[in-house]
Design an enzyme around this catalytic site. Structure first.
Site, PDB file in Angstrom:
ATOM      1  N   HIS A  98       0.807  -1.213   0.000  1.00  0.00           N
ATOM      2  CA  HIS A  98       0.000   0.000   0.000  1.00  0.00           C
ATOM      3  C   HIS A  98       0.845   1.271   0.000  1.00  0.00           C
ATOM      4  O   HIS A  98       1.936   1.298   0.551  1.00  0.00           O
ATOM      5  CB  HIS A  98      -0.892   0.051   1.242  1.00  0.00           C
ATOM      6  CG  HIS A  98      -1.820  -1.104   1.360  1.00  0.00           C
ATOM      7  ND1 HIS A  98      -2.255  -1.570   2.577  1.00  0.00           N
ATOM      8  CD2 HIS A  98      -2.399  -1.899   0.439  1.00  0.00           C
ATOM      9  CE1 HIS A  98      -3.073  -2.595   2.399  1.00  0.00           C
ATOM     10  NE2 HIS A  98      -3.172  -2.812   1.099  1.00  0.00           N
ATOM     11  N   LYS A 152       5.896   5.908   7.513  1.00  0.00           N
ATOM     12  CA  LYS A 152       5.354   5.026   8.547  1.00  0.00           C
ATOM     13  C   LYS A 152       6.472   4.508   9.437  1.00  0.00           C
ATOM     14  O   LYS A 152       7.508   4.052   8.947  1.00  0.00           O
ATOM     15  CB  LYS A 152       4.642   3.829   7.912  1.00  0.00           C
ATOM     16  CG  LYS A 152       3.443   4.206   7.074  1.00  0.00           C
ATOM     17  CD  LYS A 152       2.827   2.994   6.392  1.00  0.00           C
ATOM     18  CE  LYS A 152       1.645   3.402   5.522  1.00  0.00           C
ATOM     19  NZ  LYS A 152       1.089   2.245   4.793  1.00  0.00           N
ATOM     20  N   ASP A 212      -6.352  -6.000  -2.152  1.00  0.00           N
ATOM     21  CA  ASP A 212      -4.958  -6.419  -2.310  1.00  0.00           C
ATOM     22  C   ASP A 212      -4.806  -7.470  -3.407  1.00  0.00           C
ATOM     23  O   ASP A 212      -3.789  -7.497  -4.100  1.00  0.00           O
ATOM     24  CB  ASP A 212      -4.401  -6.931  -0.990  1.00  0.00           C
ATOM     25  CG  ASP A 212      -4.247  -5.821   0.044  1.00  0.00           C
ATOM     26  OD1 ASP A 212      -4.393  -4.635  -0.322  1.00  0.00           O
ATOM     27  OD2 ASP A 212      -3.998  -6.135   1.216  1.00  0.00           O
TER      28      ASP A 212
END
Length: 181
Positions: free
Chosen positions: A62, A71, A168
């Site tokens: 992602h 992140k 996904d």
């Protein structure tokens, strides 16, 4: 904390100092000043996320093409194989990936900066995955690259039969994915 460089210079493994005895353990999971020094710039996190998944669940790869998210990821229960893929066309490591096991035992964290696709697969019966992000979730800008794209050749754990979300399973091939300049 100990900062471990990877083959992609912008992606870092962070190992906190863990103080343990017969009663349990303590560690500082985040310190803004130390983190900024480690990555060489000021990073502001705006959102914390927590997911729980069962063995074989694969989430990713992602990213957000606008409002890109850096992140800082870690596991507090169980274990995962965590992957960051460089999708910055101007980068010398464009299309390269890093994989590292994150677990409740090793306390490792991975810094995945903006400009990377990210994913993980659960290695334990269950895993609880925590991550801080540098921008807010923006579903209109979310993209997904297919986890098993042959061009990327990610070496996922042997014998993997992943459990995927519909999103996904329909990820883009790397060659056709929107990427960063």
């Amino acid at each position: 904390m100990k900062v471990i460089p990877t083959a992609i210079p912008d992606v870092l493994i962070i190992e906190p100092k863990v103080f343990g005895d017969a009663r349990g353990f303590f560690y500082e999971s985040f310190n803004g000043k130390a983190f900024d020094e480690a990555v060489g710039r000021h990073v502001e996190f705006v959102q914390d996320n927590h997911s729980r998944s069962t063995r074989g669940v694969l989430r990713g790869l992602h990213y957000q093409i606008q409002q890109p998210q850096g992140k800082l990821v870690r596991v507090v229960r169980g274990a995962v194989f965590d992957v960051a893929v460089d999708i910055r066309r101007s980068s010398p490591t464009f299309g390269k990936w890093i994989g590292v096991e994150l677990s409740e035992e090793n306390h490792k964290q991975l810094w995945v900066p903006e400009g990377f696709a990210h994913g993980f697969v659960v290695l334990s019966d269950t895993a609880e995955f925590l991550y801080k992000t540098t921008d807010f979730y923006a579903p209109a800008h979310e993209r997904c690259i297919l986890w098993n794209d042959a061009e990327l050749s990610i070496e996922w754990p042997v014998g993997l039969e992943p459990l995927l979300s519909e999103k996904d399973a329909k990820g883009s091939l790397f060659a056709q994915a929107e990427v960063f300049d």
